[in-house]
Design an enzyme around this catalytic site. Structure first.
Site, PDB file in Angstrom:
ATOM      1  N   THR A  94      40.413 -85.275  -6.626  1.00  0.00           N
ATOM      2  CA  THR A  94      39.782 -84.713  -6.137  1.00  0.00           C
ATOM      3  C   THR A  94      40.168 -83.428  -5.721  1.00  0.00           C
ATOM      4  O   THR A  94      41.398 -83.104  -5.260  1.00  0.00           O
ATOM      5  CB  THR A  94      39.703 -85.474  -4.642  1.00  0.00           C
ATOM      6  OG1 THR A  94      39.448 -86.770  -4.803  1.00  0.00           O
ATOM      7  CG2 THR A  94      38.753 -84.818  -3.733  1.00  0.00           C
ATOM      8  N   LYS A 169      31.562 -85.695  -3.988  1.00  0.00           N
ATOM      9  CA  LYS A 169      32.738 -86.454  -3.446  1.00  0.00           C
ATOM     10  C   LYS A 169      32.881 -85.638  -1.736  1.00  0.00           C
ATOM     11  O   LYS A 169      33.186 -86.344  -0.792  1.00  0.00           O
ATOM     12  CB  LYS A 169      33.726 -85.963  -4.216  1.00  0.00           C
ATOM     13  CG  LYS A 169      35.483 -86.313  -3.416  1.00  0.00           C
ATOM     14  CD  LYS A 169      35.471 -87.925  -3.459  1.00  0.00           C
ATOM     15  CE  LYS A 169      36.833 -88.163  -2.735  1.00  0.00           C
ATOM     16  NZ  LYS A 169      37.216 -89.628  -2.506  1.00  0.00           N
ATOM     17  N   LYS A 244      42.705 -83.632   3.539  1.00  0.00           N
ATOM     18  CA  LYS A 244      42.660 -82.837   2.396  1.00  0.00           C
ATOM     19  C   LYS A 244      41.271 -82.644   1.947  1.00  0.00           C
ATOM     20  O   LYS A 244      40.993 -81.541   1.873  1.00  0.00           O
ATOM     21  CB  LYS A 244      43.498 -83.795   1.144  1.00  0.00           C
ATOM     22  CG  LYS A 244      43.321 -82.877  -0.285  1.00  0.00           C
ATOM     23  CD  LYS A 244      43.759 -83.900  -1.369  1.00  0.00           C
ATOM     24  CE  LYS A 244      43.048 -83.118  -2.616  1.00  0.00           C
ATOM     25  NZ  LYS A 244      43.370 -84.127  -3.757  1.00  0.00           N
TER      26      LYS A 244
HETATM   27  P1  NAD Z   1      49.675 -89.674  -5.975  1.00  0.00           P
HETATM   28  O1  NAD Z   1      50.360 -88.509  -5.345  1.00  0.00           O
HETATM   29  O2  NAD Z   1      49.859 -91.086  -5.882  1.00  0.00           O
HETATM   30  O3  NAD Z   1      49.546 -89.311  -7.700  1.00  0.00           O
HETATM   31  C1  NAD Z   1      49.616 -88.205  -8.283  1.00  0.00           C
HETATM   32  C2  NAD Z   1      50.452 -88.245  -9.295  1.00  0.00           C
HETATM   33  O4  NAD Z   1      50.529 -87.102 -10.133  1.00  0.00           O
HETATM   34  C3  NAD Z   1      51.873 -88.514  -9.204  1.00  0.00           C
HETATM   35  O5  NAD Z   1      52.519 -89.453  -9.621  1.00  0.00           O
HETATM   36  C4  NAD Z   1      52.766 -87.135  -9.680  1.00  0.00           C
HETATM   37  O6  NAD Z   1      54.046 -87.355 -10.120  1.00  0.00           O
HETATM   38  C5  NAD Z   1      51.803 -86.852 -10.798  1.00  0.00           C
HETATM   39  N1  NAD Z   1      51.974 -85.472 -11.311  1.00  0.00           N
HETATM   40  C6  NAD Z   1      52.302 -84.205 -10.788  1.00  0.00           C
HETATM   41  N2  NAD Z   1      52.086 -83.291 -11.444  1.00  0.00           N
HETATM   42  C7  NAD Z   1      52.124 -83.744 -12.792  1.00  0.00           C
HETATM   43  C8  NAD Z   1      51.971 -83.351 -13.809  1.00  0.00           C
HETATM   44  N3  NAD Z   1      52.181 -81.934 -14.394  1.00  0.00           N
HETATM   45  N4  NAD Z   1      51.573 -84.056 -15.138  1.00  0.00           N
HETATM   46  C9  NAD Z   1      51.504 -85.254 -14.746  1.00  0.00           C
HETATM   47  N5  NAD Z   1      51.484 -86.109 -13.562  1.00  0.00           N
HETATM   48  C10 NAD Z   1      51.526 -85.189 -12.585  1.00  0.00           C
HETATM   49  O7  NAD Z   1      48.159 -89.307  -5.674  1.00  0.00           O
HETATM   50  P2  NAD Z   1      46.943 -90.508  -6.088  1.00  0.00           P
HETATM   51  O8  NAD Z   1      46.688 -91.180  -4.392  1.00  0.00           O
HETATM   52  O9  NAD Z   1      47.179 -91.313  -7.080  1.00  0.00           O
HETATM   53  O10 NAD Z   1      45.510 -89.526  -5.810  1.00  0.00           O
HETATM   54  C11 NAD Z   1      45.306 -88.589  -6.899  1.00  0.00           C
HETATM   55  C12 NAD Z   1      43.976 -87.982  -6.793  1.00  0.00           C
HETATM   56  O11 NAD Z   1      42.998 -88.971  -6.566  1.00  0.00           O
HETATM   57  C13 NAD Z   1      44.348 -86.836  -5.670  1.00  0.00           C
HETATM   58  O12 NAD Z   1      43.423 -85.780  -5.926  1.00  0.00           O
HETATM   59  C14 NAD Z   1      43.400 -87.772  -4.528  1.00  0.00           C
HETATM   60  O13 NAD Z   1      42.819 -86.930  -3.748  1.00  0.00           O
HETATM   61  C15 NAD Z   1      42.159 -88.528  -5.186  1.00  0.00           C
HETATM   62  N6  NAD Z   1      42.054 -89.862  -4.414  1.00  0.00           N
HETATM   63  C16 NAD Z   1      42.760 -90.694  -4.044  1.00  0.00           C
HETATM   64  C17 NAD Z   1      42.568 -91.874  -3.325  1.00  0.00           C
HETATM   65  C18 NAD Z   1      43.467 -92.849  -2.710  1.00  0.00           C
HETATM   66  O14 NAD Z   1      42.982 -93.681  -1.950  1.00  0.00           O
HETATM   67  N7  NAD Z   1      44.697 -92.517  -3.022  1.00  0.00           N
HETATM   68  C19 NAD Z   1      41.153 -92.168  -3.239  1.00  0.00           C
HETATM   69  C20 NAD Z   1      40.215 -91.118  -3.819  1.00  0.00           C
HETATM   70  C21 NAD Z   1      40.624 -90.130  -4.562  1.00  0.00           C
END
Ligand code: NAD
Length: 298
Positions: A94, A169, A244
């Site tokens: 997102t 979204k 966010k």
């Molecule tokens: P998270 O922080 O758990 O996961 C993100 C991952 O990206 C981490 O493991 C991090 O180490 C990794 N990362 C960082 N830099 C990187 C790189 N250079 N190369 C590869 N990986 C890298 O976050 P999340 O909860 O999984 O959310 C991910 C996305 O999904 C966000 O944009 C969030 O807004 C969106 N989202 C989350 C939810 C939710 O309920 N958690 C729901 C809908 C959308």
């Protein structure tokens, strides 16, 4: 048909999404800088690589699931030169609409085929493979991505051109944030006026004030037993994530000259709440409104 997929970002969402792709028979090369995330993906059957760029080499599809737009653009700078021509790049993070459009332009400029495909459905939806995907990009790219997205999602909607998936979204989540604040204010007003939560629910859930926030996600315990309010506001959808998304919506309101006062107020409300309660479910905003009302009324 099995596809060669690169997957970057194996966090709360990306980890289970990648696991579902592997279970469906796809060949997944994965990268995340966090060792525990890499280890879990290895156990799930991914082949782990040491750099972001290595996950893009000789792939049909490269999927990113990262925390923010700056990271997506930084990672694309490494991935795009490493990928074979016309690789399908699907960003499920997102991020800002402007960043999504910039990422798509970079991908096209490097000879690839981009889509933005943010999701709703949370960690439970990612694990169950029932996410909703909101997709922006070309018809041909969408058609090519559909089989992969359907493994991870229960519903996949093509919303329009580049960045329009992100637009869907943030419009949805802005509406959810505004409606949760409005509902919470009405519930606290009802409390002050002697209206029980159950009576409020019985009337409003079938009257013109009805909303998803009330009928599926009621912010007070009792009327909807599955809502986070019954579980001490454990998320669910954490305040940090709502904060966010409302920040992204506020940027889009300003960038596009929209008179979105309620969206901006919801962003401000959650930004303040996030300073103390980032890890609680976003429906806990009702407790903040109640506390502040008591102080102001005293
Ligand atoms: P998270 O922080 O758990 O996961 C993100 C991952 O990206 C981490 O493991 C991090 O180490 C990794 N990362 C960082 N830099 C990187 C790189 N250079 N190369 C590869 N990986 C890298 O976050 P999340 O909860 O999984 O959310 C991910 C996305 O999904 C966000 O944009 C969030 O807004 C969106 N989202 C989350 C939810 C939710 O309920 N958690 C729901 C809908 C959308």
């Amino acid at each position: 048909m099995s596809k060669k997929i690169g997957f970057l970002g194996l966090g709360h969402m990306g980890g289970p999404m990648a696991a579902n792709l592997i279970r469906a028979g796809h060949d997944v090369l994965a990268f995340d800088p966090v060792p525990a995330a890499r280890e879990q993906a290895r156990e799930d059957g991914a082949t782990i690589v040491d750099t972001a760029a290595a996950a893009a080499i000789d792939r049909d599809v490269v999927i990113t699931m990262l925390p923010n737009g700056k990271l997506v653009l930084d990672v694309y700078a490494e991935l795009l030169p490493a990928a074979a021509p016309e690789t399908l790049f699907i960003d499920c993070s997102t991020i800002d609409v402007a960043d999504a459009k910039a990422a798509a332009e970079l991908a096209v400029g490097a000879g690839h085929r981009p889509l933005d495909a943010p999701v709703s459905g949370g960690v439970a939806g990612a694990a169950a493979g029932t996410l909703t995907f909101m997709v922006g990009g070309g018809e041909a790219e969408f058609a090519d991505a559909l089989d992969v997205l359907e493994v991870m999602g229960g519903k996949v909607v093509h919303c329009g051109g580049a960045g329009v998936g992100q637009a869907a979204k943030i419009c949805n989540n802005m509406l959810l944030g505004v409606s949760m604040v409005a509902l919470s204010e009405a519930l606290v007003l009802g409390e002050k006026l002697g209206l029980s939560h159950q009576s409020f629910f019985d009337v409003v859930s079938t009257a013109s004030g009805q909303s998803w926030a009330l009928t599926s996600y009621c912010p007070v315990p009792g009327p909807v037993p599955t809502s986070p309010a019954n579980n001490d506001y454990q998320p669910g959808f954490a305040t940090a994530l709502m904060n966010k998304d409302l920040g992204l919506a506020a940027n889009a309101l300003r960038d596009n000259g929209v008179d979105g006062r309620f969206g901006l107020l919801a962003a401000e409300t959650y930004s303040r709440f996030n300073q103390t309660d980032a890890a609680r479910d976003f429906s806990a905003i009702v407790t903040d409104i109640r506390n502040r009302s008591d102080q102001e009324g005293a």
